[in-house]
Scaffold this motif. Structure first.
Motif, PDB file in Angstrom:
ATOM      1  N   LYS A 511       0.837  -1.202   0.000  1.00 23.03           N
ATOM      2  CA  LYS A 511       0.000   0.000   0.000  1.00 23.03           C
ATOM      3  C   LYS A 511       0.876   1.258   0.000  1.00 23.03           C
ATOM      4  N   THR A 512       1.962   1.216   0.764  1.00 20.28           N
ATOM      5  CA  THR A 512       2.890   2.362   0.801  1.00 20.28           C
ATOM      6  C   THR A 512       3.458   2.638  -0.591  1.00 20.28           C
ATOM      7  N   LYS A 513       3.782   1.557  -1.304  1.00 21.68           N
ATOM      8  CA  LYS A 513       4.293   1.715  -2.683  1.00 21.68           C
ATOM      9  C   LYS A 513       3.215   2.300  -3.591  1.00 21.68           C
ATOM     10  N   LEU A 514       1.984   1.853  -3.391  1.00 25.13           N
ATOM     11  CA  LEU A 514       0.872   2.385  -4.193  1.00 25.13           C
ATOM     12  C   LEU A 514       0.682   3.871  -3.932  1.00 25.13           C
ATOM     13  N   VAL A 515       0.739   4.260  -2.651  1.00 30.52           N
ATOM     14  CA  VAL A 515       0.587   5.673  -2.285  1.00 30.52           C
ATOM     15  C   VAL A 515       1.688   6.503  -2.951  1.00 30.52           C
ATOM     16  N   HIS A 516       2.916   5.970  -2.942  1.00 31.00           N
ATOM     17  CA  HIS A 516       4.049   6.671  -3.575  1.00 31.00           C
ATOM     18  C   HIS A 516       3.807   6.806  -5.082  1.00 31.00           C
ATOM     19  N   ALA A 517       3.372   5.715  -5.720  1.00 28.82           N
ATOM     20  CA  ALA A 517       3.098   5.743  -7.165  1.00 28.82           C
ATOM     21  C   ALA A 517       1.969   6.718  -7.482  1.00 28.82           C
ATOM     22  N   LEU A 518       0.975   6.780  -6.605  1.00 23.81           N
ATOM     23  CA  LEU A 518      -0.149   7.705  -6.810  1.00 23.81           C
ATOM     24  C   LEU A 518       0.308   9.158  -6.708  1.00 23.81           C
ATOM     25  N   GLU A 519       1.231   9.436  -5.787  1.00 25.47           N
ATOM     26  CA  GLU A 519       1.755  10.806  -5.645  1.00 25.47           C
ATOM     27  C   GLU A 519       2.513  11.228  -6.908  1.00 25.47           C
ATOM     28  N   ALA A 586      -6.941   3.165 -11.509  1.00 27.56           N
ATOM     29  CA  ALA A 586      -6.688   1.737 -11.281  1.00 27.56           C
ATOM     30  C   ALA A 586      -5.907   1.531  -9.981  1.00 27.56           C
ATOM     31  N   LEU A 587      -4.860   2.343  -9.778  1.00 28.46           N
ATOM     32  CA  LEU A 587      -4.046   2.216  -8.560  1.00 28.46           C
ATOM     33  C   LEU A 587      -4.829   2.657  -7.321  1.00 28.46           C
ATOM     34  N   GLU A 588      -5.627   3.705  -7.460  1.00 30.11           N
ATOM     35  CA  GLU A 588      -6.407   4.203  -6.328  1.00 30.11           C
ATOM     36  C   GLU A 588      -7.438   3.162  -5.895  1.00 30.11           C
ATOM     37  N   LYS A 589      -8.010   2.448  -6.868  1.00 32.69           N
ATOM     38  CA  LYS A 589      -8.963   1.384  -6.522  1.00 32.69           C
ATOM     39  C   LYS A 589      -8.249   0.267  -5.754  1.00 32.69           C
ATOM     40  N   LEU A 590      -7.051  -0.081  -6.197  1.00 34.53           N
ATOM     41  CA  LEU A 590      -6.281  -1.105  -5.479  1.00 34.53           C
ATOM     42  C   LEU A 590      -5.957  -0.640  -4.058  1.00 34.53           C
ATOM     43  N   ARG A 591      -5.571   0.619  -3.938  1.00 39.78           N
ATOM     44  CA  ARG A 591      -5.205   1.150  -2.616  1.00 39.78           C
ATOM     45  C   ARG A 591      -6.407   1.132  -1.664  1.00 39.78           C
ATOM     46  N   SER A 592      -7.565   1.672  -2.142  1.00 42.09           N
ATOM     47  CA  SER A 592      -8.721   1.802  -1.248  1.00 42.09           C
ATOM     48  C   SER A 592      -9.442   0.471  -1.036  1.00 42.09           C
ATOM     49  N   THR A 593      -9.695  -0.266  -2.133  1.00 50.54           N
ATOM     50  CA  THR A 593     -10.495  -1.494  -2.040  1.00 50.54           C
ATOM     51  C   THR A 593      -9.737  -2.618  -1.359  1.00 50.54           C
ATOM     52  N   TYR A 594      -8.430  -2.671  -1.592  1.00 48.19           N
ATOM     53  CA  TYR A 594      -7.643  -3.782  -1.039  1.00 48.19           C
ATOM     54  C   TYR A 594      -6.636  -3.322   0.024  1.00 48.19           C
ATOM     55  N   GLY A 595      -5.811  -2.335  -0.320  1.00 49.57           N
ATOM     56  CA  GLY A 595      -4.788  -1.872   0.625  1.00 49.57           C
ATOM     57  C   GLY A 595      -5.382  -1.369   1.928  1.00 49.57           C
ATOM     58  N   GLU A 596      -6.459  -0.583   1.832  1.00 44.53           N
ATOM     59  CA  GLU A 596      -7.095  -0.028   3.030  1.00 44.53           C
ATOM     60  C   GLU A 596      -8.081  -1.005   3.661  1.00 44.53           C
ATOM     61  N   ALA A 597      -8.923  -1.634   2.807  1.00 38.88           N
ATOM     62  CA  ALA A 597     -10.073  -2.381   3.328  1.00 38.88           C
ATOM     63  C   ALA A 597      -9.747  -3.795   3.790  1.00 38.88           C
ATOM     64  N   LEU A 598      -8.848  -4.495   3.094  1.00 33.72           N
ATOM     65  CA  LEU A 598      -8.615  -5.903   3.438  1.00 33.72           C
ATOM     66  C   LEU A 598      -8.153  -6.123   4.885  1.00 33.72           C
ATOM     67  N   PRO A 599      -7.221  -5.317   5.405  1.00 30.68           N
ATOM     68  CA  PRO A 599      -6.808  -5.543   6.806  1.00 30.68           C
ATOM     69  C   PRO A 599      -7.963  -5.424   7.790  1.00 30.68           C
ATOM     70  N   LEU A 600      -8.973  -4.614   7.460  1.00 28.21           N
ATOM     71  CA  LEU A 600     -10.116  -4.439   8.350  1.00 28.21           C
ATOM     72  C   LEU A 600     -10.989  -5.692   8.390  1.00 28.21           C
TER      73      LEU A 600
END
Length: 868
Positions: A511-519, A586-600
């Motif tokens: 997720k950290t890598k995704l956030v960096h790529a999104l920036e 595409a990356l934002e969907k991965l970050r929010s749907t999986y990176g953020e939500a899956l651990p919950l």
């Protein structure tokens, strides 16, 4: 003070049309909007005590008056779909039969008629409740006039709600619309000034007139300039949005009183429309009372043992679990009802001081010779399992039976089925727990009420079972329930219980890598745009693309801020910013749907994710997955694969084993069509897409290029979904003529495929259903529709259902047989996921070879096809 309820009929019909989708009567006439309209009015009358009600329709030639002011008023709107338009007079006719007054005044829009009624009621000490979602009516709201959002559980919109929704008072609504415009009515407003700016300006200046008179005091040169340039447009927009309150209407309160229905004609109308669930509406409204019902609370150990002994002698026992919590894994057992006879049920509390009853229940469920049936038995299985009880012998499930009988329906819950099928007077959850701020939890509910609530549901399940057993036999669907869906229920329950381990730390790193790529992408997009903006706002993205960068919107996309994927893909040919936006999404969907939500979703006790597999959600028979959905993790992107790689075996020396069917739907097509070329290709283990390309291009397989194979692959799979030349040409970027020629040659080379597809359509026309190899049936509406688009959609379903449905059943049968071997051999490995055509197992390394042989053998042999 009496209230007149004013229904915006056209608004309700439009919402129903898009919410309900395709429905038709026996003659192919579309009826979905009408059905939704009727249900909406029925719900309104049920929820409120209504004496006065009027349904208002647009009159003929109703836009004339506003087009004098602005010729482009509503000019951008597409024509009303013919199959919706044809339902307007049907809705008017239904109102006359049910006794509801209507107004449809020539040359007048429904909005103006509604506004006039609302203003008239205020002058005559009445209240008006406008039933619509159209924000234009908010200009009328005051102490006597309200709005009801019927599609949002009859949400009341008063002055405070307007302020909450838009940040303005009702008396500022017209000025607000004058500034922001209204895209749905093609009211221009002031270009470049959005809702936030409009609210700020009205907060500061109060009214549009005061604002325009003091433009030099407006902060920001751009705003000043836009308001100066578009002053006339703002005033015209306000005029267009102003509702006419001087329409000639009946001015007698009794003109709006609901009359008695014409029941014989009404039932005749329902019969003609094939609204069988509405046919006996009066009977359904007067719910049937239970005769001689006996609902007993078992609150003593002696009574408990007597009751369980008595039930043990029954062949089958209805079970209704009452639990606190929505998640099957975490729900806490409060109590359960058991029933073995007509209108007799026993409620056994299991929490608090009654938790001592659990030992007797554990023994009962483990040793009683009787079988159990329920509604959503998989949920019951989980709740009882958490309480230490093993629900072993599940003999019937009313939810699954309902699904098999009506797979096209989205409603298989117990309350709906009771309402539709047997009409018993049952206590509602709202009656049990209350509503709003007074709502209590199940743990706080009175024991007396819980007994009634739970026992009524157990009794209802028994009556539904009796009804569904006969329907399943009549439709030859019993085998599917007993041999496939019920055995699968237990397999899925075990998979859900076992769960799958997620490496949360690894996912966090990804997720950290995704956030960096999104920036990085953000900066790239901002540089190309020349300014910063909210990339997650379609409105702001649209402003940048079409106003700042002056990119021309493609094709028929007339809406200024349409920024869907299809639009961005077209724009990408002209400007690189579109590709960056697509990648960002595409990356934002991965970050929010999986990176953020899956651990919950990770269970804190097991440290695993326990998703839920739905057996009754798709019309084709496919399983779906939720909380979370693990079937949709992208596998065609590097980032998606990295997300997938965060799932791993929890224990050391365990591995995942994945097995998926190769081109299974094409193999099933070969089986059904018996096309010799298709059969030959599969029997000789040829690349089916290369083989198709060689046939269509009339060249040797060795000469087929990757591009040729790609086109052939698109057609091979497109055929399964009834894809035509237009869709093919867009998908692979060839001309319509080339696409038509390719499809023509395809069917020349595979003649029996064409014959088979036609036979699917003919069969669905004749029987009204599409059937899989296992006998699963899907009703296909609109095969006889007079609307080409609806008819074509129905034909696509008739083609695809036997293929996709057979593939779905094939893997389900494989899952059942594999699970049986796992149990029989007492293997440590477990099935953990099903992703459509793929099964994933988690097994110790010493069992890998066993699983490889077992899984392959079962998946290949459970159904005998004419191809390997």
């Amino acid at each position: 003070m009496d209230t007149i309820y004013i229904v915006d009929a056209i608004n309700t019909l439009f919402r129903s049309y898009y919410a309900i989708g395709s429905m038709s009567n026996g003659k192919g006439q579309s009826t979905g909007a009408l059905f939704g309209f009727i249900r909406s009015i029925q719900k309104l009358r049920k929820d409120f005590s209504i004496d006065y009600l009027v349904c208002v329709f647009d009159g003929p030639d109703n836009k004339k008056s506003r087009r004098v002011v602005y010729a482009e008023y509503k000019s951008h709107r597409k024509e009303v779909p013919e199959d919706l338009l044809s339902q307007f007079p049907l809705a008017l006719h239904w109102c006359s039969l049910i006794g509801i007054p209507t107004l449809c005044i020539e040359g007048v829009e429904a909005d103006d008629t509604i506004a006039t009624i609302a203003v008239w009621t205020k002058k005559h000490s009445l209240k008006a409740s406008i039933c619509s979602s159209d924000k234009d009516f908010m200009q009328l709201i005051d102490d006597h006039t309200f709005m009801l959002h019927a599609h949002k559980e009859n949400t009341l919109v008063n002055a405070a709600k307007v302020k909450e929704l838009f940040g303005i008072r009702p008396d500022q609504v017209l000025d607000y619309l004058a500034i922001v415009g209204d895209a749905s009515d093609n009211i221009p407003g002031v270009p470049g000034l959005g809702p936030k700016t409009a609210v700020e300006l009205l907060e500061e200046f109060g009214t549009l007139d005061h604002l325009l008179a003091n433009l030099d005091k407006v902060k920001g040169e751009k705003k000043q300039e836009r308001l100066r340039m578009h002053k006339k447009a703002a005033l015209m927009s306000r005029e267009l949005a102003t509702l006419n309150t001087h329409v000639e209407i009946p001015k007698n309160k009794e003109s709006y009183r609901i009359q008695e229905p014409n029941l014989p004609k009404l039932n005749e109308f329902y019969q003609k429309m094939k609204f069988l669930s509405l046919l006996h509406a009066e009977k359904k409204e007067a719910k049937l009372e239970r005769q001689n019902a006996s609902f007993l609370l078992i609150d003593e150990e002696e009574k408990l043992h007597e009751t369980l002994k008595k039930l043990s002698c029954a062949k089958e026992v209805a079970l209704c679990v009452t639990a606190f919590g929505d998640s099957p894994m975490s729900a806490e057992l409060i109590g359960l009802s058991l029933a073995s006879g007509s209108s007799e049920a026993f409620y056994i509390p299991c929490s608090g001081k009654f938790s001592v009853f659990l030992d007797a229940l554990r023994h009962f469920f483990s040793h009683a010779p009787c079988a159990f049936y329920g509604h959503d038995s998989k949920y019951n299985w989980h709740v009882l399992k958490s309480a230490g009880c093993e629900l072993k012998n599940i003999a019937f499930d009313t939810m699954l039976a309902s699904y098999l009988l009506a797979p096209q329906s989205k409603h298989h819950d117990l309350d709906f089925l009771n309402s539709e099928k047997i009409h018993l007077e049952n206590m509602s959850l709202e009656t049990l727990l209350g509503k709003g701020k007074h709502r209590i939890s199940l743990k706080e509910a009175s024991l007396e009420k819980i007994v009634q609530y739970s026992c009524e549901r157990a009794d209802t399940i028994g009556k539904l079972k009796e009804l569904f057993e006969k329907e399943l036999l009549r439709k030859h669907l019993s085998n599917l329930l007993y041999d496939l869906e019920l055995p699968l229920l237990s397999v899925l329950a075990k998979m859900e219980r076992y769960g799958i381990y997620l490496d949360v730390e690894r996912l966090e790193a990804q997720k950290t890598k995704l956030v960096h790529a999104l920036e990085i992408l953000k900066k790239k997009v901002f540089h190309a745009a020349g300014k910063e903006f909210n990339l997650n706002s379609p409105m702001q993205v649209g402003e940048v693309l079409f106003e700042t960068l002056k990119i021309k919107a493609p094709g028929s996309k007339k809406t200024a801020f349409s920024t869907g994927a299809d639009v961005l893909e077209e724009i990408a040919k002209k400007h690189p910013i579109a590709n960056d936006l697509l990648e960002y999404r595409a990356l934002e969907k991965l970050r929010s749907t999986y990176g953020e939500a899956l651990p919950l979703s990770v269970n804190p006790k097991t440290h695993r994710i326990h998703c839920t597999f739905n057996q009754s959600a798709t019309a084709t028979g496919r399983l779906s997955c939720q909380d979370p959905n693990l079937q949709n993790i992208p596998v065609r992107s590097v980032e998606g694969l990295k997300i997938r790689a965060c799932f791993k075996p929890q224990q050391p020396h365990f591995s995942f084993i994945g097995a998926d069917y190769s081109q299974i739907e094409l193999r099933i097509l070969a089986h059904f069509s018996e096309d010799p070329e298709l059969l030959h290709a599969f029997h000789n283990k040829q690349d089916i897409h290369v083989h198709t390309a060689s046939l269509v291009y009339d060249i040797h397989a060795a000469m087929v290029t990757p591009e040729m194979r790609s086109i052939a692959k698109t057609v091979n799979f497109g055929i399964l979904y009834g894809q035509g030349p237009l869709s093919l040409s867009k998908q692979i970027g060839i001309s319509l003529k080339e696409a038509s020629e390719f499809i023509k040659k395809y069917f020349e080379r595979y003649p029996k495929i064409g014959n088979y597809l036609e036979s699917c359509k003919e069969s669905a026309r004749a029987t009204g259903v599409a059937t899989t190899l296992t006998g699963r049936q899907r009703p296909i509406a609109d095969m006889h529709s007079n609307q080409p688009a609806l008819r074509a959609a129905a034909e696509r379903l008739a083609i695809n259902t036997p293929l996709q449905g057979t593939a779905a059943d094939l893997i389900k049968i494989a899952m059942i047989e594999i699970d049986q071997v796992i149990v029989k051999k007492n293997l440590k490995g477990r099935m953990v996921l099903q992703i459509h055509d793929e099964l994933i197992f988690e097994a110790p390394d010493e069992e890998i070879e066993v699983f490889k042989v077992l899984v392959k053998e079962k998946m290949e042999t459970v159904l005998k096809l004419k191809v390997p």
